[in-house]
Design an enzyme around this catalytic site. Structure first.
Site, short mmCIF file in Angstrom:
data_model
loop_
_atom_site.label_atom_id
_atom_site.label_comp_id
_atom_site.label_asym_id
_atom_site.label_seq_id
_atom_site.Cartn_x
_atom_site.Cartn_y
_atom_site.Cartn_z
N SER A 170 8.99 -7.55 26.66
CA SER A 170 8.46 -8.06 27.78
C SER A 170 8.93 -9.60 27.78
O SER A 170 8.62 -10.16 28.91
CB SER A 170 6.77 -8.00 27.48
N HIS A 171 9.65 -10.15 27.00
CA HIS A 171 10.24 -11.46 26.83
C HIS A 171 11.71 -11.49 26.87
O HIS A 171 12.26 -12.42 26.43
CB HIS A 171 9.40 -12.31 26.06
N ASP A 208 4.08 -7.06 30.21
CA ASP A 208 4.18 -5.43 29.80
C ASP A 208 3.36 -4.76 30.69
O ASP A 208 3.54 -3.79 31.20
CB ASP A 208 3.15 -5.17 28.51
P1 NDP Z 1 1.81 -7.01 20.71
O1 NDP Z 1 0.64 -6.35 20.92
O2 NDP Z 1 2.92 -6.23 20.81
O3 NDP Z 1 1.89 -7.55 19.14
C1 NDP Z 1 1.17 -8.22 18.37
C2 NDP Z 1 1.47 -8.52 17.08
O4 NDP Z 1 0.94 -7.49 16.43
C3 NDP Z 1 3.05 -8.54 16.66
O5 NDP Z 1 3.13 -9.69 15.76
C4 NDP Z 1 2.99 -7.17 16.36
O6 NDP Z 1 4.32 -7.00 15.56
C5 NDP Z 1 1.92 -6.67 15.79
N1 NDP Z 1 1.64 -5.38 15.72
C6 NDP Z 1 1.73 -4.28 16.97
N2 NDP Z 1 1.57 -3.30 16.51
C7 NDP Z 1 1.28 -3.30 15.33
C8 NDP Z 1 0.64 -2.12 14.43
N3 NDP Z 1 0.45 -1.03 15.07
N4 NDP Z 1 0.50 -2.68 13.19
C9 NDP Z 1 0.75 -3.88 12.50
N5 NDP Z 1 1.08 -4.86 13.63
C10 NDP Z 1 1.27 -4.54 14.84
O7 NDP Z 1 2.09 -8.49 21.62
P2 NDP Z 1 1.42 -8.98 22.86
O8 NDP Z 1 1.70 -7.84 23.69
O9 NDP Z 1 0.28 -9.43 22.54
O10 NDP Z 1 2.52 -9.99 23.18
C11 NDP Z 1 3.76 -9.96 23.42
C12 NDP Z 1 4.46 -11.18 23.51
O11 NDP Z 1 4.23 -11.95 24.81
C13 NDP Z 1 4.49 -12.14 22.50
O12 NDP Z 1 5.85 -12.33 21.82
C14 NDP Z 1 3.76 -13.28 23.18
O13 NDP Z 1 4.09 -14.65 22.69
C15 NDP Z 1 4.14 -13.03 24.41
N6 NDP Z 1 3.35 -14.09 25.51
C16 NDP Z 1 3.91 -15.14 25.82
C17 NDP Z 1 3.08 -15.60 26.69
C18 NDP Z 1 3.69 -17.23 27.15
O14 NDP Z 1 2.87 -17.74 27.93
N7 NDP Z 1 4.76 -17.80 26.98
C19 NDP Z 1 1.91 -15.34 27.49
C20 NDP Z 1 1.44 -14.13 26.49
C21 NDP Z 1 2.25 -13.37 25.88
P3 NDP Z 1 5.81 -6.57 15.71
O15 NDP Z 1 6.52 -7.82 16.51
O16 NDP Z 1 6.48 -6.30 14.85
O17 NDP Z 1 5.48 -5.52 17.08
O1 PYC Z 2 3.46 -11.88 29.26
O2 PYC Z 2 1.69 -12.79 29.68
C1 PYC Z 2 2.60 -12.95 29.65
C2 PYC Z 2 3.36 -14.08 30.00
C3 PYC Z 2 2.87 -15.11 30.40
C4 PYC Z 2 3.78 -16.02 30.70
C5 PYC Z 2 4.91 -15.86 30.16
N1 PYC Z 2 4.87 -14.49 29.44
#
Ligand code: NDP
Ligand code: PYC
Length: 338
Positions: free
Chosen positions: A48-49, A189
């Site tokens: 997703s990033h 996502d």
């Molecule tokens: P996920 O829900 O995919 O994962 C969240 C965390 O949980 C990760 O550390 C992941 O580890 C872990 N995890 C996932 N599944 C399991 C499992 N079954 N058992 C144990 N641990 C697990 O992430 P999000 O969708 O919440 O976020 C995705 C990305 O989006 C992040 O990198 C976040 O920084 C980014 N983001 C950025 C934003 C911005 O403004 N810049 C805004 C919102 C999100 P693993 O990495 O090993 O899968």
């Molecule tokens: O995936 O939610 C997101 C996000 C917001 C800004 C960058 N990534």
């Protein structure tokens, strides 16, 4: 038939992304910081990033919404506090500019905070914290994004997807790292699911009338996301707004208006990092205690730690190259030349 895949060395992908950033208006230093972040996400299977974000960076730069050549202004505020004005540029170069000062304050005082404002963060957050754990430090970071999440009990969206990332050293293991949006699903996502025409699990979002929906297109077309875990995720998202925006001097997720910049995608907000040197009070014991916690978790049946999937993907990429679809590779080549 599955889509054709290209496997390319990490350094080659990083260099290609750097060329794209410079070609579309960033300085060399900004291109280096963004390319490393984005190539690392692709390498670790954080799709997703990863390269999925490149067209968004390019359209944002073209719109004039972000300053791709901003020079961060670092301020030594207090013994445990560093502030950076990112100058309307990206957050990662601001972190890079303040990093040495932040680490030296954490090592001398045991703890230090870095407050970044006037910054754009469009990336995964774990690349900002993981390197601190590689150096034996504990790091926590939060960043707010753009209004698309309905607070618990509210009628309309207000918060961003507001991730929290944490990293800590662990003896005999890779660092313990987690990074999670405080929304039920990251906005990236939802976009990926919409492109693939896939339905989301229940409980991720609502449509423009506030009705629960599994359709990602309905969420993107005037709908909104929900916090993870109801009132608990909502409280954490509120905390992120306070720490990343109110404390740093950045915008809340609802405070910026990018409507005059068609193509703009990057949230103009703030970011907070807190770095702790555990050796000041615990010597080498902290990393050993981390390992003990992991051992006990495994003992009770945990088979996958947060961060573990990414580390596995990283090893695979090191062996086989970083995976991109042929279409993604062709689009990147075109952007490097256009
Ligand atoms: P996920 O829900 O995919 O994962 C969240 C965390 O949980 C990760 O550390 C992941 O580890 C872990 N995890 C996932 N599944 C399991 C499992 N079954 N058992 C144990 N641990 C697990 O992430 P999000 O969708 O919440 O976020 C995705 C990305 O989006 C992040 O990198 C976040 O920084 C980014 N983001 C950025 C934003 C911005 O403004 N810049 C805004 C919102 C999100 P693993 O990495 O090993 O899968
Ligand atoms: O995936 O939610 C997101 C996000 C917001 C800004 C960058 N990534």
């Amino acid at each position: 038939m599955s889509a054709p895949v290209r496997q390319i060395p990490f350094a080659e992908l990083e260099a290609l992304l750097q060329r794209i950033f410079v070609r579309h208006g960033t300085s060399e230093a900004v291109a280096r910081a963004l390319a490393f972040n984005c190539a690392s996400a692709q390498r670790d299977g954080a799709h997703s990033h990863g390269v999925f974000r490149i067209p968004g960076y390019v359209s944002t730069l073209a719109s004039g919404w972000v300053n791709g050549k901003a020079e961060p202004l670092v301020q030594d505020v207090a013994s445990g506090y560093v502030s950076v004005d990112a100058g309307g540029g990206f957050a990662q170069p601001a972190l890079a500019a303040a990093r040495d000062l932040l680490v030296s304050k954490a090592r001398s005082g045991g703890i230090a905070a870095l407050a970044i404002h006037n910054s754009h963060h469009f990336a995964a957050l774990w690349p900002d914290v993981e390197p601190f754990a590689d150096e034996g430090l504990v790091a926590l970071s939060v960043v707010n994004s753009m209004t698309c999440v309905v607070p618990q009990g509210a009628r309309r969206p207000l918060f961003g997807t507001n991730p929290i990332a944490f990293a800590a050293p662990c003896a005999g293991h890779p660092p313990i790292v987690f990074d999670m949006a405080t929304s039920a699903i990251a906005h990236g996502d939802v976009q990926i699911a919409a492109r693939k025409g896939e339905l989301l699990p229940e409980g991720m979002g609502v449509d423009r009338d506030g009705q629960p929906t599994r359709d990602p297109a309905a969420i993107l077309d005037g709908g909104a996301l929900l916090p993870f875990g109801g009132h608990k995720g909502s409280a954490l998202s509120m905390m992120v707004e306070l720490l990343a925006a109110a404390l740093t001097g950045g915008n809340f997720s609802f405070e910026f208006d990018w409507s005059g910049h068609p193509g703009a995608k990057t949230p103009w907000t703030g970011q907070l990092l807190i770095v702790i040197d555990p050796s000041l009070v615990q010597g080498q014991r902290f990393a050993e205690r981390s390992a003990e916690l992991v051992r006990q978790m495994e003992e009770v049946g945990v088979t996958r730690l947060p961060g573990e999937r990414r580390f596995r993907e990283r090893e695979k990429s090191a062996r086989e190259g970083v995976s991109l679809s042929q279409q993604e590779f062709d689009e990147l080549q075109a952007l490097a030349q256009s």
